[in-house]
Structure formats: C-alpha cells, structure tokens
Design an enzyme around this catalytic site. Structure first.
Site, mmCIF file in Angstrom:
data_model
loop_
_atom_site.group_PDB
_atom_site.id
_atom_site.type_symbol
_atom_site.label_atom_id
_atom_site.label_comp_id
_atom_site.label_asym_id
_atom_site.label_seq_id
_atom_site.Cartn_x
_atom_site.Cartn_y
_atom_site.Cartn_z
ATOM 1 N N GLY A 14 42.569 -30.929 31.790
ATOM 2 C CA GLY A 14 42.697 -30.165 30.990
ATOM 3 C C GLY A 14 41.929 -29.215 30.823
ATOM 4 N N TYR A 15 40.934 -29.207 31.393
ATOM 5 C CA TYR A 15 39.287 -28.250 31.771
ATOM 6 C C TYR A 15 39.594 -27.544 33.249
ATOM 7 C CZ TYR A 15 35.037 -27.142 32.874
ATOM 8 O OH TYR A 15 33.529 -26.276 32.739
#
Length: 259
Positions: free
Chosen positions: A163-164
């Site tokens: 996600g990051y």
C-alpha cells in the site's frame, strides 16, 4: 547577484507555511527548518496538541508565529474541513508541505483491505484533496509552493509495504501532473524523496539488527538519515531559489537511488 541577494532567495520571511504530519519525525524537522528560514507555521496532525507541543516550541523559538490544527487524513470530511479552515484565515497559505503519512507492514498476500484503504487515503488521496483546495487559491493569486513527501519507494517496490509503495508511486505521478498544469500559473509543485530515515515509520527496520544493517550497507553515505537532513531541501523547494523547478522529485537519500 550579490551575496545578500543570493541569501534572499532562501528567505521565507513573511510566508505562511502549512506542514502536515508536523507533530514528529520529518514534519517536525521540516516545520523547524522553514521557521528558521523565516516562515510562520501552521502545524497539522491527527494528534496535534492545541498548545505546548514540541513543534510549537521549536517554531516560536525561531521567533515565528505558530498555529495548531487537527485533521484525520484518513477521513475525507476531516480533510475538507481543514481546507475550509485554512481558506478562512486572514492570510493566504504560501507554502503547503504535504508530509502527513502512514504505513502498514505485511506480506502482500496478507495485506488487508482495511490497511490498504487507510494507507492510500492518508498517503495519496488526502494529499490530492488538500492540494486541490489550497492550490486553487494559489492559482488565483498566481503564486505558491506545494511540496510533497515522496519516498525512494516512489521508484522501487519495497518489501511487505504494498500500500505504501503504491501510494508513494502515486505521489510521484501526482507531483508531475500538478506541475504540468500549474507551472505556468505561478505555482511550483515538487516533492522531496527521503531515503531511510530514523522515524517511527521505520522503527521496525532500524530496530531489527539484521534488516537495519542490510539497509545501512546499501547507503553510500554510510548512515541512516536524521529528520533534520530533510530541512535544507525543504527550504529550497519552498523558497524563491526553486522558482524554475517544477515537477521535480528531489532525493535526500544518502545516495540510495544512485547505488
């Protein structure tokens, strides 16, 4: 140009800077750096203290004015409310430092929808919403500086942080997209690209003897960054010294990306 004229390029006296994620880590160091260069500071974080915070002490210690705002960057309504509060100020926002961020560590096959949605909301969507709202007013005035905090994972995939990595890759694209539209309208949009910095977000890495040493071995500078290492680059991108810099992603990574 004289030496005095060159120094004035980096002088932020009279400018109002909004720094998100300013309570600690990179945001705290960036807020202090901008204040030391002359800017008045509005510090924003989800848990920002109304008064007496460390960032307030550092900013006022440089003789600059300080205001604290709270906003939950995972909540679109909260971000829009912040934008409305900023629009109602008696002074326009000259500098927006989009630094608020979060991270979730888990193998991709175990990365939950909840973690994915939260990281994308905080690290990407809220950044666009706030930039759109403040940027609109900068365009009307014909001046302003917007600086995102990207990451070396804007260029790389990382491990166990899907996600990051996706959000920070999005920040790289958003930086360029906004710069393409706004460069000719007096607004500079650029991004800092921190490498591995000793903050709470990276604690799981630098406290792990094996992983921390593996990261360190790949950094040509031979050390992890401190948050203060980002301050000078932030002042540059917020100042008149960068007036012809648009859509740039400026690495402050100890040489990591060049390795």
């Amino acid at each position: 140009m004289t030496l005095t004229e060159y120094r004035r390029l980096f002088d932020l006296t009279g400018r109002l800077a909004v720094v998100t994620g300013a309570r600690r880590g990179l945001g705290l160091a960036i807020a202090e750096g901008l204040a030391a260069a002359g800017a008045d500071i509005i510090a924003v974080s989800a848990g920002m203290e109304p008064s007496g915070s460390e960032v307030e002490q550092r900013v006022t210690g440089h003789g600059r004015t300080f205001r604290a705002f709270r906003a939950d960057f995972a909540d679109r309504v909260s971000v829009l409310a912040l934008a409305s509060e900023l629009a109602a100020l008696e002074r326009p926002v000259d500098i927006l430092m989009n630094n608020a961020g979060t991270i979730a560590r888990a193998p991709a096959a175990e990365h939950t929808d909840t973690d994915w949605d939260r990281v994308l909301a905080v690290d990407l969507s809220s950044q666009f919403v706030l930039s759109r709202e403040i940027g609109r007013r900068m365009i009307e005035r014909g001046s302003g500086k917007i600086v995102f905090t990207a990451s070396v994972l804007s260029f790389q995939g990382g491990v166990t942080v899907p996600g990051y990595a996706a959000a920070k890759s999005g920040i790289a694209g958003l930086t360029r997209a906004l710069a393409n539209e706004w460069a000719g309208r007096g607004v500079n949009v650029n991004a800092l690209v921190p490498g591995y910095v000793t903050t709470d977000n990276t604690r799981a890495l630098w406290e792990d003897p094996d992983r921390g040493q593996a990261v360190l071995a790949r950094i040509p500078a031979g050390r992890w960054a401190k948050p203060e290492d980002l301050a000078g680059a932030a002042v540059f991108l917020a100042s008149a010294a960068s007036d012809y810099v648009h859509g740039a992603l400026l690495p402050v990574d100890g040489g990591w990306l060049g390795r």
